[in-house]
Design an enzyme around this catalytic site. Structure first.
Site, short mmCIF file in Angstrom:
data_model
loop_
_atom_site.label_atom_id
_atom_site.label_comp_id
_atom_site.label_asym_id
_atom_site.label_seq_id
_atom_site.Cartn_x
_atom_site.Cartn_y
_atom_site.Cartn_z
N HIS A 252 3.35 -50.89 -3.55
CA HIS A 252 2.62 -52.10 -3.62
C HIS A 252 3.73 -53.29 -3.86
O HIS A 252 3.33 -54.30 -3.18
CB HIS A 252 1.54 -52.24 -4.51
CG HIS A 252 0.26 -51.34 -4.19
ND1 HIS A 252 0.35 -49.92 -4.56
CD2 HIS A 252 -0.79 -51.62 -3.34
CE1 HIS A 252 -0.69 -49.57 -4.08
NE2 HIS A 252 -1.34 -50.24 -3.35
N ASP A 325 -0.30 -46.97 5.75
CA ASP A 325 -0.78 -47.65 4.67
C ASP A 325 -0.55 -48.97 4.87
O ASP A 325 -0.01 -49.54 6.02
CB ASP A 325 0.30 -47.26 3.42
CG ASP A 325 -0.32 -47.24 1.95
OD1 ASP A 325 -1.44 -47.98 1.78
OD2 ASP A 325 -0.08 -46.66 0.76
#
Length: 606
Positions: A252, A325
């Protein structure tokens, strides 16, 4: 020339009952009931789409609001700022998106009936398009620490807890319950199960989201969950290919590198994905990680043709949907700009483009790449076909709507809640029990102080873990009180806990992701020094036990959701015997080469 069939009126679509929804789009939804065994009808549908509509089918986008047409003003403002539309209905109309992802923080998942109506509103907008194709609605409902749909839906143990339980039947049942409830509110794609093998205790992003560190044990549980989800019409998604289990960087926030050789990848990372494919997995999610042994270009796997096409498609033989993702994550944005990332992902072999930070930039970049010849329309059609196959297989093309009665009949039923409790009881792991200190009894240890960490609550919690645990113990006959000391307790808070321990029969401490510098270690040491017996419960990673000493007993709960904390309370009280077994090894904090508790370790009561 594009040939378009007549569009049903918006009034008709808004007034039909859910049961009559398919009939309201005669000529579109009805034939799909007969097309699920082949591609002929789906290809005809693609032929009717404009280029813009085909591009839209590739995108799965976030949107703020509890309603498709009338969200709160704050959510309208957020949508305008981030997407350039006011509502979910406008998102569907403007960008022709093929998918929408729900998040609790986007206010999509307040309550089951609200979620169902939001889903129906999105489908009404989708079926009002020139070529009416339902939207595939998705979410991350892994359970455990990652949940988007909370109570009164059934909350179940997460992956590592199920790994501790070791039962494929329980894993399958958990997925069947979770999938049935998701389908009832209109969510037909779940980004679960996690197929990563957590071989790195320092992994900051996977950890308890993984079933464990044994590739073959993980593979069996992954396959079981794929079967459970897909038997109730929800597309399962194995993630994160080619394997995110041995990282020390959170994708992230950065771009991790996996140093496994190709042989190590085949032995450690590949088995769960192979098992998922053999089980008929509907979709596989990519990882924003660099694996030089698989692609020396050092492109993230999401953008790597050698990995997505060469290994996943050709070597492993997978022809289902590949979903990236989130394209808003830093790991995929470190090397290329936001306008290149979606095009490179498609060139690599992806089909669905998840949650780009700027939809207009990504959508227009793909459109320009097709018009300019970098992406062929044939390549575009191949991805759209895979997506439509998935929609057809799930029954979405035949019946896009859900009903209020269906929600009431399926979501959070007494049978589901009871089954969740039984599954959770089999996962709680007793790591240490000095001189048989546990179980506790109300007569001998009636006064209990519960202290510890209070991490941000996932959707499966009703309050701070200390309060939940104290409440559960009180219901079991103890005089239990809670004192939240936090993840980083201050000196003042530690002194408050020490003072509160005076006169107690036992102190229960919930620990959360301990490290060498964690003040939680000081909290435990100070409480041990009072002479009051201390019991610790690792409410996330079981590795915490390596960082503390002097406690009389230690449990691993693998999460701080209500279902797992209630199970831990019943184990503490001796209402059930601890049956969980470690699915990962716990190594010494001082010497990581020394294993304190091996895979399979777990005590019980005499």
């Amino acid at each position: 020339m594009q040939h378009r069939a007549p569009t049903p009126s918006r009034r008709t679509l808004l007034t039909v009952t859910a049961a009559a929804a398919a009939a309201a789009v005669t000529g579109f939804a009805a034939p799909f009931a007969h097309a699920e065994g082949g591609d002929r009808m789906l290809r005809r549908l693609i032929d009717r789409m404009s280029l813009e509509e085909k591009v839209g089918q590739l995108f799965v986008m976030r949107v703020y609001g509890h309603s498709a047409t009338a969200p709160d003003q704050a959510d309208i403002d957020a949508n305008l700022a981030e997407i350039g539309v006011r509502t979910a209905a406008e998102l569907v109309e403007r960008y022709h998106v093929g998918g929408i992802i729900y998040f609790s923080w986007a206010h999509n998942t307040r309550a089951p009936q609200q979620i169902a109506e939001l889903s129906n509103g999105i489908q009404r907008a989708a079926l009002a398009r020139p070529v009416p194709v339902p939207v595939l609605i998705s979410t991350d409902q892994e359970h455990g620490i990652v949940c988007r749909v909370g109570e009164p839906a059934t909350l179940l143990p997460g992956a590592m807890a199920l790994g501790a339980g070791g039962s494929r039947a329980d894993a399958r049942t958990a997925a069947r319950i979770a999938g049935g409830e998701l389908a009832a509110v209109g969510i037909r794609q779940n980004y679960a199960p996690v197929a990563d093998v957590n071989v790195n205790p320092a992994n900051p992003v996977i950890g308890v989201r993984s079933f464990g560190s044994d590739p073959h044990a993980v593979a069996g549980l992954v396959a079981a969950q794929v079967q459970g989800y897909q038997r109730v019409g929800v597309a399962a998604t194995a993630k994160h290919f080619p394997g995110h289990g041995d990282t020390a960087v959170d994708s992230h926030h950065g771009l991790p590198t996996i140093t496994h050789t190709r042989e190590q990848w085949a032995e450690l990372d590949a088995p769960p994905f192979r098992a998922a494919i053999e089980a008929g997995i509907d979709s596989i999610m990519t990882a924003h990680i660099v694996v030089p042994a698989l692609d020396p270009s050092e492109d993230p796997a999401t953008l790597s043709r050698p990995i997505l096409t060469g290994i996943l498609r050709e070597h492993l033989g997978y022809d289902g949907v590949v979903v990236t993702d989130s394209l808003a994550m830093e790991g995929v944005r470190t090397k290329y700009g936001d306008e290149r990332v979606p095009v490179l992902a498609l060139l690599a072999g992806a089909d669905q483009l998840l949650n780009p930070p700027k939809l207009d930039v990504a959508w227009n970049a793909v459109l320009a790449a097709v018009r300019g010849g970098e992406l062929t329309e044939e390549r575009l059609d191949a991805s759209v076909l895979r997506i439509l196959r998935l929609k057809a297989k799930s029954g979405l093309l035949r019946q896009p709507y859900v009903t209020r009665a269906g929600v009431d009949r399926v979501v959070g039923t007494a049978a589901h809640l009871d089954r969740a409790d039984r599954i959770a009881e089999a996962t709680t792991t007793l790591l240490h029990n000095e001189d048989g200190f546990l179980p506790l009894g109300p007569a001998s240890h009636g006064s209990v102080l519960v202290v510890g960490a209070d991490p941000a609550s996932p959707s499966g919690t009703t309050g701070p873990p200390t309060t939940t645990l104290a409440t559960a113990l009180t219901e079991l006959g103890f005089a239990a009180t809670a004192l939240s000391t936090g993840i980083s307790p201050t000196s003042a808070k530690i002194e408050e806990a020490v003072a509160a321990a005076t006169g107690r029969d036992v102190v229960v401490v919930g620990t959360y992701n301990l490290s060498a510098a964690s003040p939680q270690r000081t909290l435990v040491a100070r409480l041990v020094a009072t002479g009051v017996p201390v019991v610790t419960i690792a409410i996330r990673n079981p590795y915490d036990v390596a960082w503390i000493a002097g406690q009389r007993a230690t449990l691993a709960a693998y999460s701080w959701t209500d279902v797992e904390l209630r199970a831990a309370a019943r184990v503490l009280a001796g209402r059930v015997r601890p049956r969980g077994r470690l699915p990962v090894p716990v190594q010494s904090a001082e010497d990581p080469t020394r294993v304190l508790y091996p895979v399979g370790h777990g005590l019980s009561y005499d």
